[in-house]
Design a protein around this motif. Structure first.
Motif, PDB file in Angstrom:
ATOM      1  N   ASP A  18      -6.340  -9.663  37.386  1.00  0.00           N
ATOM      2  CA  ASP A  18      -6.857 -10.447  38.504  1.00  0.00           C
ATOM      3  C   ASP A  18      -5.861 -10.677  39.623  1.00  0.00           C
ATOM      4  OD1 ASP A  18      -9.301 -10.794  37.116  1.00  0.00           O
ATOM      5  OD2 ASP A  18      -8.436 -12.445  35.974  1.00  0.00           O
ATOM      6  N   THR A  19      -4.610 -10.291  39.421  1.00  0.00           N
ATOM      7  CA  THR A  19      -3.595 -10.606  40.425  1.00  0.00           C
ATOM      8  C   THR A  19      -2.399  -9.675  40.291  1.00  0.00           C
ATOM      9  OG1 THR A  19      -2.114 -12.351  41.263  1.00  0.00           O
ATOM     10  CG2 THR A  19      -2.584 -12.343  38.895  1.00  0.00           C
ATOM     11  N   LEU A  20      -1.688  -9.488  41.391  1.00  0.00           N
ATOM     12  CA  LEU A  20      -0.427  -8.754  41.376  1.00  0.00           C
ATOM     13  C   LEU A  20       0.770  -9.696  41.353  1.00  0.00           C
ATOM     14  CD1 LEU A  20      -1.247  -5.958  43.997  1.00  0.00           C
ATOM     15  CD2 LEU A  20      -1.330  -5.813  41.498  1.00  0.00           C
ATOM     16  N   ARG A  21       0.513 -10.986  41.337  1.00  0.00           N
ATOM     17  CA  ARG A  21       1.575 -11.985  41.399  1.00  0.00           C
ATOM     18  C   ARG A  21       1.793 -12.600  40.016  1.00  0.00           C
ATOM     19  NH1 ARG A  21      -1.385 -14.883  46.542  1.00  0.00           N
ATOM     20  NH2 ARG A  21      -1.356 -13.058  47.920  1.00  0.00           N
ATOM     21  N   PRO A  22       2.967 -12.426  39.435  1.00  0.00           N
ATOM     22  CA  PRO A  22       3.219 -12.946  38.088  1.00  0.00           C
ATOM     23  C   PRO A  22       2.955 -14.436  37.949  1.00  0.00           C
ATOM     24  CG  PRO A  22       4.971 -11.444  38.733  1.00  0.00           C
ATOM     25  CD  PRO A  22       4.122 -11.652  39.951  1.00  0.00           C
ATOM     26  N   GLU A  23       3.274 -15.208  38.967  1.00  0.00           N
ATOM     27  CA  GLU A  23       3.082 -16.657  38.860  1.00  0.00           C
ATOM     28  C   GLU A  23       1.596 -17.020  38.870  1.00  0.00           C
ATOM     29  OE1 GLU A  23       3.438 -15.687  43.260  1.00  0.00           O
ATOM     30  OE2 GLU A  23       4.387 -15.044  41.365  1.00  0.00           O
ATOM     31  N   VAL A  24       0.793 -16.275  39.617  1.00  0.00           N
ATOM     32  CA  VAL A  24      -0.651 -16.507  39.612  1.00  0.00           C
ATOM     33  C   VAL A  24      -1.241 -16.060  38.275  1.00  0.00           C
ATOM     34  CG1 VAL A  24      -2.841 -15.947  40.727  1.00  0.00           C
ATOM     35  CG2 VAL A  24      -0.793 -16.311  42.113  1.00  0.00           C
ATOM     36  N   LEU A  39      -6.666 -19.409  44.322  1.00  0.00           N
ATOM     37  CA  LEU A  39      -5.708 -18.781  43.412  1.00  0.00           C
ATOM     38  C   LEU A  39      -5.397 -17.341  43.828  1.00  0.00           C
ATOM     39  CD1 LEU A  39      -6.870 -20.075  39.899  1.00  0.00           C
ATOM     40  CD2 LEU A  39      -4.684 -20.533  41.031  1.00  0.00           C
ATOM     41  N   ASN A  40      -6.419 -16.489  43.800  1.00  0.00           N
ATOM     42  CA  ASN A  40      -6.174 -15.079  44.083  1.00  0.00           C
ATOM     43  C   ASN A  40      -7.177 -14.472  45.049  1.00  0.00           C
ATOM     44  OD1 ASN A  40      -8.339 -15.224  42.308  1.00  0.00           O
ATOM     45  ND2 ASN A  40      -7.795 -13.337  41.229  1.00  0.00           N
ATOM     46  N   ALA A  41      -8.049 -15.295  45.627  1.00  0.00           N
ATOM     47  CA  ALA A  41      -9.093 -14.760  46.508  1.00  0.00           C
ATOM     48  C   ALA A  41      -8.503 -14.024  47.709  1.00  0.00           C
ATOM     49  CB  ALA A  41     -10.013 -15.886  46.971  1.00  0.00           C
ATOM     50  N   ASP A  42      -7.313 -14.412  48.133  1.00  0.00           N
ATOM     51  CA  ASP A  42      -6.686 -13.775  49.288  1.00  0.00           C
ATOM     52  C   ASP A  42      -6.058 -12.423  48.963  1.00  0.00           C
ATOM     53  OD1 ASP A  42      -4.767 -15.117  47.679  1.00  0.00           O
ATOM     54  OD2 ASP A  42      -3.315 -15.014  49.323  1.00  0.00           O
ATOM     55  N   GLU A  43      -6.034 -12.053  47.685  1.00  0.00           N
ATOM     56  CA  GLU A  43      -5.348 -10.829  47.267  1.00  0.00           C
ATOM     57  C   GLU A  43      -6.215  -9.583  47.330  1.00  0.00           C
ATOM     58  OE1 GLU A  43      -2.427 -10.624  43.966  1.00  0.00           O
ATOM     59  OE2 GLU A  43      -3.129 -12.645  43.493  1.00  0.00           O
ATOM     60  N   THR A  91      -4.107 -17.073  33.333  1.00  0.00           N
ATOM     61  CA  THR A  91      -4.245 -16.673  31.929  1.00  0.00           C
ATOM     62  C   THR A  91      -3.541 -17.608  30.953  1.00  0.00           C
ATOM     63  OG1 THR A  91      -2.247 -15.311  31.886  1.00  0.00           O
ATOM     64  CG2 THR A  91      -4.273 -14.269  32.688  1.00  0.00           C
ATOM     65  N   ARG A  92      -2.707 -18.494  31.490  1.00  0.00           N
ATOM     66  CA  ARG A  92      -1.907 -19.419  30.680  1.00  0.00           C
ATOM     67  C   ARG A  92      -0.932 -18.672  29.763  1.00  0.00           C
ATOM     68  NH1 ARG A  92      -7.363 -21.643  29.841  1.00  0.00           N
ATOM     69  NH2 ARG A  92      -7.690 -23.472  31.167  1.00  0.00           N
ATOM     70  N   ARG A  93      -0.571 -17.476  30.141  1.00  0.00           N
ATOM     71  CA  ARG A  93       0.376 -16.654  29.382  1.00  0.00           C
ATOM     72  C   ARG A  93       1.256 -15.882  30.366  1.00  0.00           C
ATOM     73  NH1 ARG A  93      -1.790 -19.509  26.220  1.00  0.00           N
ATOM     74  NH2 ARG A  93      -2.623 -18.995  24.135  1.00  0.00           N
ATOM     75  N   ASP A  94       2.472 -15.531  29.922  1.00  0.00           N
ATOM     76  CA  ASP A  94       3.419 -14.809  30.763  1.00  0.00           C
ATOM     77  C   ASP A  94       3.455 -13.338  30.326  1.00  0.00           C
ATOM     78  OD1 ASP A  94       5.338 -14.208  32.618  1.00  0.00           O
ATOM     79  OD2 ASP A  94       7.001 -15.160  31.553  1.00  0.00           O
ATOM     80  N   ARG A  95       2.361 -12.600  30.604  1.00  0.00           N
ATOM     81  CA  ARG A  95       2.245 -11.227  30.112  1.00  0.00           C
ATOM     82  C   ARG A  95       1.895 -10.237  31.229  1.00  0.00           C
ATOM     83  NH1 ARG A  95       1.542 -11.325  24.530  1.00  0.00           N
ATOM     84  NH2 ARG A  95       2.267  -9.171  24.679  1.00  0.00           N
ATOM     85  N   HIS A  96       2.190 -10.599  32.444  1.00  0.00           N
ATOM     86  CA  HIS A  96       1.818  -9.758  33.579  1.00  0.00           C
ATOM     87  C   HIS A  96       2.430  -8.365  33.486  1.00  0.00           C
ATOM     88  CE1 HIS A  96       1.769  -8.621  38.003  1.00  0.00           C
ATOM     89  NE2 HIS A  96       0.521  -9.014  37.815  1.00  0.00           N
ATOM     90  N   ARG A  97       3.707  -8.293  33.160  1.00  0.00           N
ATOM     91  CA  ARG A  97       4.385  -6.998  33.072  1.00  0.00           C
ATOM     92  C   ARG A  97       3.753  -6.128  31.993  1.00  0.00           C
ATOM     93  NH1 ARG A  97       9.207  -4.784  34.530  1.00  0.00           N
ATOM     94  NH2 ARG A  97       9.901  -6.748  35.451  1.00  0.00           N
TER      95      ARG A  97
END
Length: 321
Positions: A114-120, A158-162, A125-131
């Protein structure tokens, strides 16, 4: 009859996306209630050989959490006629398994991102698994699980602008991006129509950066996504507008839950129990008849925009996408 079968292998997931699950407290299906690998393969075989199913997609929850997944894929790929086999996944673990799954018979994947931004990503997702997801996408592409499709849900604030940034990224890497309107299938029943980022919103945002040309309804067929050529093509973008532009008349899908229930619509409030009949020793013909009756009893399409719409009791994680 439906020719596209969605098979949920588990209701469990290793993410906790805000539009799908609460952070904690969701009760999982008990293991004895889940279909075994043999039961899954048998029901897929019935669907393919007796009910005309030509495409099987494995879903969850998160299907990569199913230990027997490669074996299930291999056995389903051996069916004749061979169905097309795909997988909907959050991509976590795909970097380790993509080659194995391809060898087993998987044809392609849909990966949720849903996003290219790790913080978003952490917020959503409430998890740090973007990579891990990005690496999974790259591994799927390298393994030949193509076309790699990316499913994206946009959320206001949150991510609508992406949207434009996501499309440029997907085109650059050769992925097929599909935006999906958030559907009322969250476990906490917190969906609000007024918070929906609609297909119209998405296309307006994309139109600020790209020239979009409708691909045409003739090429869409029963696919849920409306597709547009981007800047004249060959790249495309899809939008699945289940809420504001329903496509129920063309739907060719049936769903089998992880505990063996047939659902003739994603938003159905009734199910047909195949697991009990299967475990009671009913022959294939009887199971096929139960399945046919379930599909023939499909009701008129639900109007998700209507005030009278009632959300199904099961959330998406327990139905299978």
């Amino acid at each position: 009859m439906a020719t596209d079968l969605r098979v949920s292998l588990t209701d469990r997931c290793n993410l906790r996306c805000t539009y799908c699950m609460p952070e904690a407290g969701l009760q999982w299906l008990a293991k004895p209630d889940l279909l075994t690998d043999d039961e899954v393969v048998r029901l897929v075989r019935i669907a393919v050989t007796q009910l005309g199913v030509t495409e099987v997609r494995f879903t969850g929850g998160e299907p990569l959490l199913r230990p027997g997944l490669p074996g299930v894929l291999e056995r389903c790929a051996a069916l004749r006629p061979r169905p097309r086999i795909s997988l909907t996944t959050n991509g976590i673990g795909l970097h380790r398994t993509a080659k194995t799954l391809r060898t087993a018979g998987l044809d392609r994947v849909n990966v949720s991102l849903d996003t290219l931004r790790p913080e978003v990503f952490r917020t959503l997702t409430r998890r740090d698994r973007h990579r891990d997801v990005l690496e999974g996408l790259a591994a799927a592409h390298a393994a030949g699980l193509t076309p790699v499709k990316v499913n994206t849900v946009l959320m206001p604030g949150l991510n609508a602008d992406e949207a434009p940034e996501l499309l440029a990224w997907a085109l650059d890497l050769g992925y097929q991006l599909r935006f999906i309107e958030q559907m009322p299938l969250d476990a906490q029943h917190g969906w609000r129509r007024e918070e929906l980022v609609t297909a119209e919103d998405i296309l307006r945002r994309l139109g600020e950066r790209f020239t979009l040309t409708p691909e045409g309804s003739a090429r869409r067929g029963s696919a849920p996504a409306e597709r547009w050529l981007v800047d004249g093509g060959p790249g495309t973008v899809g939008v699945i507008a289940s809420v504001t532009r329903p496509f129920c008349r063309a739907c060719d899908r049936t769903r089998l839950t992880a505990d063996g229930q047939v659902r003739n619509c994603l938003f159905a409030r009734e199910e047909t129990d195949l697991r009990t009949a299967l475990r009671s020793g009913e022959p294939d013909e009887a199971l096929a008849d139960l399945w046919r009756a379930a599909m023939w009893g499909k009701k008129a399409s639900p109007d998700l925009d209507a005030p009278a719409f009632v959300q199904p009791d099961r959330p998406m994680s327990a139905i299978g996408g």
